[in-house]
Enzyme design. Structure first.
Site, PDB file in Angstrom:
ATOM      1  CG  ASP A 159      -1.703  -1.309   1.321  1.00 54.07           C
ATOM      2  OD1 ASP A 159      -2.423  -1.624   0.371  1.00 54.07           O
ATOM      3  OD2 ASP A 159      -1.564  -2.024   2.332  1.00 54.07           O
ATOM      4  CG  HIS A 187      -3.225  -5.254   3.202  1.00 56.85           C
ATOM      5  ND1 HIS A 187      -2.811  -4.351   2.253  1.00 56.85           N
ATOM      6  CD2 HIS A 187      -3.429  -6.423   2.546  1.00 56.85           C
ATOM      7  CE1 HIS A 187      -2.759  -4.958   1.072  1.00 56.85           C
ATOM      8  NE2 HIS A 187      -3.138  -6.208   1.232  1.00 56.85           N
TER       9      HIS A 187
END
Length: 331
Positions: A159, A187
């Site tokens: 990410d 996440h």
């Protein structure tokens, strides 16, 4: 020549591991002079495929790889390991709720934690990649109580890399000119990509990202949504989940853990100690600095009301997930 490092990769017959193993084997993670023993774990029905992966690794003729063990037995796979890439997990299938995924994976990570507790080195460094990564990491740690909690992490580097790349593209600079982008929380699609503390170097001058972009609406809306939904966008385009970029991010995460981050920081899911008002015991993504193979959470960053709301929302999702996972473990 140094002693070989023992590195385990779970889900080793899968598509993320396929990219990951080559990078690890050729020295991208642990160094160009560090010999390795690779322990590859997968479920029994995947052993034939895994044997094909072993053949390919052999055929790469990489000098650093001194031994390869392919197994479906966690007690063999985790024996005396120095580093663990926990990639294997039940994948989310069409029509599957996140809670169904959680239920299936709790059992896998509970069993692997118990095996790790018995046979892994107490210094083992663990990254969980398989989703839901944060909660799987918590369960793994809970069932390996003899290994310090600080040794368990999960991957939010993918990410971070996605966020960094979006900013670099927006500003027309190379990725390495953007530093200190933060991923807070889970996440998942509730994660909070934060550039409030990030910098960019443009024509030799380093300035805050927000000052360079000059578009608060973009930073608070399109940028966040793009990063949050990038995984789904890849699946839609490729008809398969992110593999190459996930493997690269797992390598980045482990390499920085072994070699340090210098003056910059990186995002890692770690067990919360209560920093920034996040519930203790959650595996929450924070900005960390790493020195001598030890991570520390970057403290005293100013958190505005917008950020606080986003950070709390992703923490709430993680709390709910962890409570459901713990209940499942005890059922």
């Amino acid at each position: 020549m140094a002693e070989p490092l023992k590195v385990v990769v779970t889900g080793a017959a899968g598509q993320i591991a396929y990219s990951l193993l080559f990078s690890v084997a050729k020295g991208d993670v642990f160094g160009k002079d560090q010999p390795l023993e690779l322990l590859l774990l997968d479920i029994t029905p995947m052993m034939e495929v895994l044997n094909g992966v072993v053949m390919e690794l052999m055929d790469c003729a990489i000098p650093l790889v001194k031994n390869i063990v392919a197994t479906d037995d966690p007690m063999v796979a985790f024996k005396d390991v120095d580093a663990a890439f926990m990639v294997g997990a039940m994948p989310r299938r069409e029509g599957m709720e996140r809670k169904d995924l959680l239920k299936a994976n709790v059992k896998i990570f509970k069993a692997q934690g118990q095996a790790m507790d018995q046979v892994a080195k107490k210094t083992v460094k663990v990254i969980v990649v398989g989703n839901p990564a944060n909660t799987n990491g918590c369960i793994l740690s809970k069932y390996a109580p003899s290994i310090p909690k600080a040794n368990f992490t999960c991957m939010t580097r993918l990410d971070q890399n996605r966020a960094q790349a979006q900013i670099a593209a927006k500003l027309g600079v190379s990725n390495d000119q953007v530093t200190n982008v933060i991923i807070w929380g889970n996440h998942s699609s509730t994660q909070f990509p934060d550039v409030a503390h990030a910098s960019v170097t443009i024509q030799g001058k380093t300035i805050p990202v927000a000052e360079a972009i000059k578009d608060d609406s973009y930073i608070k809306n399109d940028f966040i949504k793009t990063v949050q939904q990038r995984g789904a966008a890849v699946i839609k385009a490729r008809k398969l989940s992110s593999a190459m970029s996930a493997a690269k991010a797992a390598c980045d995460h482990m390499r920085d853990w072994f070699f340090g981050t210098g003056n910059n920081w990186v995002s890692m899911g770690v067990i919360s100690d209560g920093s920034y008002g996040i519930r203790e015991g959650l595996m929450y993504s924070y900005p960390v600095k790493i020195h001598d193979k030890t991570w520390t959470i970057v403290q005293d960053l100013k958190i505005n009301d917008f950020a606080r709301e986003k950070m709390d929302a992703t923490a709430a999702e993680l709390s709910e997930e962890l409570d459901a996972a713990l209940a499942e473990c005890e059922a």
